[in-house]
Design a protein around this motif. Structure first.
Motif, PDB file in Angstrom:
ATOM      1  N   LEU A 100       0.923  -1.161   0.311  1.00  0.00           N
ATOM      2  CA  LEU A 100       0.216   0.095  -0.338  1.00  0.00           C
ATOM      3  C   LEU A 100       0.693   1.144  -0.007  1.00  0.00           C
ATOM      4  O   LEU A 100       0.610   1.904  -0.807  1.00  0.00           O
ATOM      5  N   ALA A 101       2.211   0.952   0.107  1.00  0.00           N
ATOM      6  CA  ALA A 101       2.873   2.697   0.834  1.00  0.00           C
ATOM      7  C   ALA A 101       3.184   3.048  -0.349  1.00  0.00           C
ATOM      8  O   ALA A 101       3.851   3.477  -0.486  1.00  0.00           O
ATOM      9  N   ALA A 102       4.198   1.530  -1.348  1.00  0.00           N
ATOM     10  CA  ALA A 102       4.388   2.002  -2.843  1.00  0.00           C
ATOM     11  C   ALA A 102       3.274   2.427  -3.735  1.00  0.00           C
ATOM     12  O   ALA A 102       3.514   3.134  -4.800  1.00  0.00           O
ATOM     13  N   LEU A 103       2.257   2.284  -3.615  1.00  0.00           N
ATOM     14  CA  LEU A 103       0.924   2.517  -4.216  1.00  0.00           C
ATOM     15  C   LEU A 103       0.647   3.347  -4.327  1.00  0.00           C
ATOM     16  O   LEU A 103       0.755   4.662  -5.066  1.00  0.00           O
ATOM     17  N   GLN A 104       0.571   4.259  -2.836  1.00  0.00           N
ATOM     18  CA  GLN A 104       0.858   5.889  -2.860  1.00  0.00           C
ATOM     19  C   GLN A 104       2.026   6.451  -3.039  1.00  0.00           C
ATOM     20  O   GLN A 104       1.284   7.391  -3.711  1.00  0.00           O
ATOM     21  N   ARG A 105       2.644   5.862  -3.250  1.00  0.00           N
ATOM     22  CA  ARG A 105       3.801   6.716  -3.296  1.00  0.00           C
ATOM     23  C   ARG A 105       3.566   6.947  -4.804  1.00  0.00           C
ATOM     24  O   ARG A 105       4.122   8.077  -5.399  1.00  0.00           O
ATOM     25  N   ASP A 106       3.481   6.027  -5.554  1.00  0.00           N
ATOM     26  CA  ASP A 106       4.097   5.653  -6.772  1.00  0.00           C
ATOM     27  C   ASP A 106       3.104   6.337  -7.679  1.00  0.00           C
ATOM     28  O   ASP A 106       3.143   7.035  -9.403  1.00  0.00           O
ATOM     29  N   LEU A 107       1.247   5.807  -7.229  1.00  0.00           N
ATOM     30  CA  LEU A 107       0.829   6.061  -7.610  1.00  0.00           C
ATOM     31  C   LEU A 107      -0.108   7.041  -7.049  1.00  0.00           C
ATOM     32  O   LEU A 107      -1.678   6.302  -6.466  1.00  0.00           O
ATOM     33  N   PRO A 108      -0.473   8.247  -6.317  1.00  0.00           N
ATOM     34  CA  PRO A 108      -1.407   9.017  -5.521  1.00  0.00           C
ATOM     35  C   PRO A 108      -2.268   8.895  -6.429  1.00  0.00           C
ATOM     36  O   PRO A 108      -2.859   9.184  -7.060  1.00  0.00           O
ATOM     37  N   GLN A 109      -3.310   8.376  -5.547  1.00  0.00           N
ATOM     38  CA  GLN A 109      -5.002   7.746  -5.903  1.00  0.00           C
ATOM     39  C   GLN A 109      -5.583  10.040  -5.998  1.00  0.00           C
ATOM     40  O   GLN A 109      -6.558   9.332  -6.441  1.00  0.00           O
ATOM     41  N   GLU A 110      -4.824  10.685  -5.412  1.00  0.00           N
ATOM     42  CA  GLU A 110      -5.668  11.885  -6.003  1.00  0.00           C
ATOM     43  C   GLU A 110      -5.433  12.530  -7.248  1.00  0.00           C
ATOM     44  O   GLU A 110      -6.485  12.634  -8.207  1.00  0.00           O
ATOM     45  N   LYS A 111      -4.148  11.588  -7.988  1.00  0.00           N
ATOM     46  CA  LYS A 111      -3.772  11.754  -9.283  1.00  0.00           C
ATOM     47  C   LYS A 111      -4.543  10.827 -10.434  1.00  0.00           C
ATOM     48  O   LYS A 111      -5.091  11.031 -10.737  1.00  0.00           O
ATOM     49  N   TRP A 112      -5.005   9.380  -9.519  1.00  0.00           N
ATOM     50  CA  TRP A 112      -4.672   8.540 -10.751  1.00  0.00           C
ATOM     51  C   TRP A 112      -6.455   8.182 -10.729  1.00  0.00           C
ATOM     52  O   TRP A 112      -7.037   7.355 -10.490  1.00  0.00           O
ATOM     53  N   GLY A 113      -6.761   8.605  -9.856  1.00  0.00           N
ATOM     54  CA  GLY A 113      -8.212   9.303  -9.173  1.00  0.00           C
ATOM     55  C   GLY A 113      -9.360   7.518  -8.935  1.00  0.00           C
ATOM     56  O   GLY A 113      -9.915   6.813  -9.849  1.00  0.00           O
TER      57      GLY A 113
END
Ligand code: ADP
Ligand code: MG
Length: 321
Positions: free
Chosen positions: A274-287
């Motif tokens: 989860l930490a890597a996901l949020q770091r690399d594909l921030p949910q605000e950007k990727w929706g």
């Protein structure tokens, strides 16, 4: 206009140009070069008038959706789309209709660099079949299976919009506000296949599916394939402002769970990724948003304030009289 002229005029140069197409439209078959060390990924979907889109739908939307639903399948596999074949059945060769259909198909094809490399053209009741081909590094494709109990469940976009948009198209949902209705209709007519997100998720997701038949059912399919159950938090569902304005918060959540045609991605991520996901594909950007988790106990449940909700299969039938 004969069949040859029709193909030449509307489809020979419809999609993107690609250097890996050795032979495209015009011969008995296409010749394509798949990159070495990659697996070929293939999907096919048919849209029938009156069943998958309303009679009299705008032809540019029909062309766009014919490709979009297939791009969404490749996105769910984490694949890179490359080539498409189009089998088109038409009642007649109507030039303005074909111009708009090819424009809708071609626009989306060029956005994703997809070449139209062949197809078939026949007379009969209106339907489209697109075969989509793409590729993915060997062994790296996302699958419906692969999720484990405790993995977090996510969905992209704002599901439910397309079902409301279709209801407006069909006059089952009363139109009120022009901007809002336009937004919702566009979500049905021109869904956004999450092609880039799917490929980026290869390094983080344990399982993935695209939602064409409703989030609840499709998340259930992912869970079954993964040998798990799934729990979805009713109050965590991401809703668009136009959807809640059009149908109210409660119905919007039901539509987000049971409405079809959204072509968003539903995927699971193990807690340690989860930490890597949020770091690399921030949910605000990727929706995308976390909406629940996989469980060890089989079954698909929706939970609200700690209580399990009942859902009927008529859930999506809210607009029928
Ligand atoms: P065949 O005689 O082999 O069936 P067709 O006359 O059906 O060939 O098609 C001629 C060429 O046009 C083929 O390369 C075919 O792939 C292509 N084609 C036919 N229909 C379409 C279409 N709707 N879109 C793109 N290519 C098409
Ligand atoms: Mg043919």
């Amino acid at each position: 206009m004969n069949e040859f002229e029709l193909i030449d005029r509307f489809f020979r140069h419809c999609g993107a140009r690609r250097t890996d197409v050795a032979l495209g439209v015009g011969d008995d078959a296409a010749l394509l070069a798949c990159p070495p060390d990659e697996e070929l990924v293939a999907a096919i979907d048919t849209l029938v008038e009156g069943r998958h889109f309303p009679k009299g739908s705008p032809p540019n939307s029909i062309g766009y959706r014919a490709l979009a639903v297939n791009l969404s399948d490749l996105a769910a596999m984490g694949a890179k789309p490359a080539w498409a074949l189009l089998a088109l059945t038409l009642t007649q060769a109507d030039e303005p209709w074909l111009t708009a259909f090819a424009a809708g198909f071609g626009r989306l094809a060029r956005i994703h660099g997809v070449a139209l490399v062949g197809g078939d053209t026949t007379a009969g009741p209106l339907s489209t079949t697109v075969q989509m081909l793409g590729h993915v590094p060997k062994g790296k494709a996302l699958r419906r299976r692969g999720g484990r109990p405790g993995d977090i469940l996510f969905v992209s976009g704002t599901p439910g919009d397309a079902a409301a948009g279709l209801a407006i198209e069909q006059g089952r949902l009363q139109a009120h506000d022009a901007d809002r209705d336009h937004y919702l209709r566009e979500r049905f007519l021109f869904p956004t296949p999450r092609v880039e997100l799917g490929q980026r998720l290869r390094d983080y997701a344990s399982a993935c599916i695209d939602i064409s038949d409703g989030l609840l059912g499709d998340a259930g399919k992912l869970a079954v394939a993964s040998g798990c159950g799934v729990e979805i938090a009713f109050l965590k569902l991401p809703l668009s402002a136009p959807l809640t304005a059009a149908v109210g918060d409660e119905r919007a959540r039901e539509l987000a769970l049971t409405g079809g045609d959204d072509y968003e991605l539903c995927f699971t991520v193990p807690p340690d990724a989860l930490a890597a996901l949020q770091r690399d594909l921030p949910q605000e950007k990727w929706g995308y948003r976390a909406i629940g988790a996989l469980s060890a106990a089989p079954g698909c449940v929706v939970v609200r304030d700690g209580t399990v909700m009942e859902f009927s299969h008529r859930g999506f039938d809210h607009f029928s009289p």
